[in-house]
Design a protein around this motif. Structure first.
Motif, PDB file in Angstrom:
ATOM      1  N   GLY A 153       0.809  -1.218   0.000  1.00 60.99           N
ATOM      2  CA  GLY A 153       0.000   0.000   0.000  1.00 60.99           C
ATOM      3  C   GLY A 153       0.836   1.259   0.000  1.00 60.99           C
ATOM      4  N   ARG A 154       1.904   1.270   0.797  1.00 65.83           N
ATOM      5  CA  ARG A 154       2.784   2.444   0.846  1.00 65.83           C
ATOM      6  C   ARG A 154       3.443   2.664  -0.529  1.00 65.83           C
ATOM      7  NH1 ARG A 154       5.435   5.046   4.863  1.00 65.83           N
ATOM      8  NH2 ARG A 154       3.325   5.028   5.760  1.00 65.83           N
ATOM      9  N   ARG A 155       3.901   1.573  -1.140  1.00 64.16           N
ATOM     10  CA  ARG A 155       4.551   1.705  -2.459  1.00 64.16           C
ATOM     11  C   ARG A 155       3.565   2.193  -3.509  1.00 64.16           C
ATOM     12  NH1 ARG A 155       6.784   3.415  -5.759  1.00 64.16           N
ATOM     13  NH2 ARG A 155       8.363   2.589  -7.202  1.00 64.16           N
ATOM     14  N   VAL A 156       2.350   1.719  -3.456  1.00 62.13           N
ATOM     15  CA  VAL A 156       1.315   2.155  -4.403  1.00 62.13           C
ATOM     16  C   VAL A 156       0.990   3.633  -4.210  1.00 62.13           C
ATOM     17  CG1 VAL A 156      -1.148   1.940  -4.950  1.00 62.13           C
ATOM     18  CG2 VAL A 156       0.280  -0.105  -4.796  1.00 62.13           C
ATOM     19  N   GLY A 186       0.404   7.199   5.152  1.00 63.96           N
ATOM     20  CA  GLY A 186       0.271   7.421   6.586  1.00 63.96           C
ATOM     21  C   GLY A 186      -0.961   6.773   7.182  1.00 63.96           C
ATOM     22  N   GLN A 187      -1.941   6.481   6.331  1.00 57.94           N
ATOM     23  CA  GLN A 187      -3.188   5.857   6.785  1.00 57.94           C
ATOM     24  C   GLN A 187      -3.301   4.406   6.333  1.00 57.94           C
ATOM     25  OE1 GLN A 187      -5.723   9.982   5.981  1.00 57.94           O
ATOM     26  NE2 GLN A 187      -6.833   8.061   6.058  1.00 57.94           N
ATOM     27  N   GLU A 188      -2.213   3.835   5.835  1.00 58.91           N
ATOM     28  CA  GLU A 188      -2.299   2.501   5.242  1.00 58.91           C
ATOM     29  C   GLU A 188      -2.741   1.420   6.224  1.00 58.91           C
ATOM     30  OE1 GLU A 188       0.956   4.655   2.839  1.00 58.91           O
ATOM     31  OE2 GLU A 188       0.468   4.401   4.967  1.00 58.91           O
ATOM     32  N   ALA A 189      -2.441   1.586   7.506  1.00 57.28           N
ATOM     33  CA  ALA A 189      -2.844   0.568   8.478  1.00 57.28           C
ATOM     34  C   ALA A 189      -4.368   0.459   8.538  1.00 57.28           C
ATOM     35  CB  ALA A 189      -2.276   0.898   9.861  1.00 57.28           C
ATOM     36  N   CYS A 190      -5.049   1.580   8.502  1.00 55.74           N
ATOM     37  CA  CYS A 190      -6.521   1.575   8.478  1.00 55.74           C
ATOM     38  C   CYS A 190      -7.025   0.851   7.238  1.00 55.74           C
ATOM     39  CB  CYS A 190      -7.058   3.002   8.482  1.00 55.74           C
ATOM     40  SG  CYS A 190      -6.769   3.927  10.003  1.00 55.74           S
ATOM     41  N   GLN A 191      -6.375   1.131   6.119  1.00 57.12           N
ATOM     42  CA  GLN A 191      -6.792   0.546   4.851  1.00 57.12           C
ATOM     43  C   GLN A 191      -6.678  -0.971   4.876  1.00 57.12           C
ATOM     44  OE1 GLN A 191      -7.155   2.981   1.761  1.00 57.12           O
ATOM     45  NE2 GLN A 191      -7.756   3.998   3.629  1.00 57.12           N
ATOM     46  N   VAL A 192      -5.537  -1.446   5.320  1.00 57.35           N
ATOM     47  CA  VAL A 192      -5.272  -2.881   5.318  1.00 57.35           C
ATOM     48  C   VAL A 192      -6.190  -3.608   6.297  1.00 57.35           C
ATOM     49  CG1 VAL A 192      -3.552  -4.646   5.865  1.00 57.35           C
ATOM     50  CG2 VAL A 192      -2.892  -2.605   4.549  1.00 57.35           C
TER      51      VAL A 192
END
Length: 389
Positions: free
Chosen positions: A73-76, A97-103
């Motif tokens: 997600g961060r790389r994307v 910065g919000q990728e944890a919520c996304q995953v």
């Protein structure tokens, strides 16, 4: 919900959690946090949990899978920001910065469950299994959303604020009427809580006791409007009790806590405990979109303070500390992330010739006489133009 149903819910809550229904609805005193900013596991007594709020740590395999999606997600996010600068994408609302919520949002759902994302939730949509190029179709300026919602059970990302919450409760209501075992995750930001659709969706879901989880990513700003200018409530999670549902607060940069809290929420919703509201405290590290200048409304010191809470670094530190992440694992995950970024670059760099007739072809299943007439007029004009060359 009838008075009889309310009494039944109160009895069930007391029996299951050993607390009153009022205490069940109120969020824990502090936000749930399982790993600190360095990735160290916090003692159970310090995690913010209270009696009646049980949050087991997810299994090793689930945590490893979550970290892999986090890195991808961060790389994307970073790749798409570069594609915007290159003119290959019209706009991209980064969730850096919000990728944890996304995953966590994607991983908590079962095969038959639905997700209704916002325009900023592309990483969540990808983690739910949608092809990355299909996800990004809408951001390159194409006329359609890119993927079939019914195939993936993921609503189309769109820019109107909060409308997806109404779609979510509609799907949940239909599923309940059909007797289907379906949980719906409805995603929104803190700005959405200031919209009328937010009130209508929560009230409808509570009245009909629907299996909906309202997942609010509180990144502190509705574009440039700080949360303090939107509400003076103790937290957004406290809004839940006003609708007769449970609310909870969680560290939105702590993937371990997010997965635990959302897993529990899905289980409770599936068991018939009605809707829940989860507020995740996180931060949008980059601008709202490429059209925004975030320096006009927030200070550099504020951004730097949140950099220390980076979800990728925290999760990496946690997994290493638990012996669940080797150098070989990191190399494999980084390679997969780069493959995804390369796939997006190649796809976005390919030129597509749009068919003007698509303007009329996909409006109605059976075209109206007016659309047929307009389509014929356009075809005639294009034919004349071609003949004149």
């Amino acid at each position: 919900m009838t008075q009889s149903e309310q009494r039944h819910l109160s009895d069930e809550v007391s029996s299951k959690f050993g607390i009153s229904v009022e205490d069940y609805m109120l969020p824990a005193r502090d936000q749930i946090q399982m790993i600190d900013d360095n990735g160290a596991l916090r003692p159970a007594a310090e995690q913010g949990t209270e009696p009646g709020h049980a949050y087991p740590i997810p299994g090793a395999e689930e945590l490893q899978r979550g970290y892999e999606q986090l890195v991808i997600g961060r790389r994307v996010n970073d790749q798409n920001s570069a594609l915007v600068r290159q003119g290959r994408m019209a706009v991209y609302p980064s969730s850096h910065g919000q990728e944890a919520c996304q995953v966590a949002a994607a991983l908590c759902l079962g095969e038959g469950d639905w997700m209704f994302p916002t325009y900023r939730d592309s990483v969540a949509v990808m983690a739910k299994g949608v092809d990355p190029m299909e996800v990004m179709t809408i951001f390159r300026g194409d006329w359609h959303g890119g993927y079939d919602p019914t195939q993936y059970k993921v609503g189309i990302q769109s820019t109107p604020l909060t409308t997806q919450l109404l779609h979510a409760v509609g799907v949940a209501h239909a599923a309940k009427l059909r007797g289907e075992d379906t949980v719906v995750l409805a995603m929104c930001g803190d700005g959405a809580t200031s919209e009328g659709d937010f009130h209508e969706a929560l009230n409808f879901a509570a009245v009909f006791n629907l299996p909906v989880i309202f997942f609010v990513q509180n990144n502190k700003y509705a574009i440039s409007v700080p949360l303090s200018s939107q509400t003076v409530a103790p937290s957004l999670a406290h809004k839940a009790v006003g609708y007769g549902m449970a609310g909870e607060r969680v560290d939105g940069n702590d993937l371990v806590a997010l997965m635990s809290v959302l897993d529990r929420a899905v289980k409770l919703a599936r068991e018939g405990n009605g809707p829940l509201l989860i507020e995740a405290h996180t931060y949008r590290m980059q601008a709202h979109t490429n059209a925004d200048d975030a320096t006009r409304y927030r200070e550099d010191d504020e951004v730097k303070a949140w950099m220390a809470k980076d979800p990728v670094n925290r999760m990496r530190g946690f997994l290493k500390g638990q012996g669940l992440l080797t150098e070989a694992d990191e190399e494999r995950i980084a390679a997969r992330a780069e493959e995804t970024a390369s796939y997006l670059r190649d796809g976005m760099n390919s030129e597509e010739t749009p068919d003007p007739q698509d303007l009329f072809r996909w409006v109605y299943a059976t075209p109206t006489p007016q659309l047929i007439e307009q389509s014929a007029m356009l075809a005639d004009e294009l034919s004349r133009e071609e003949d004149g060359k």
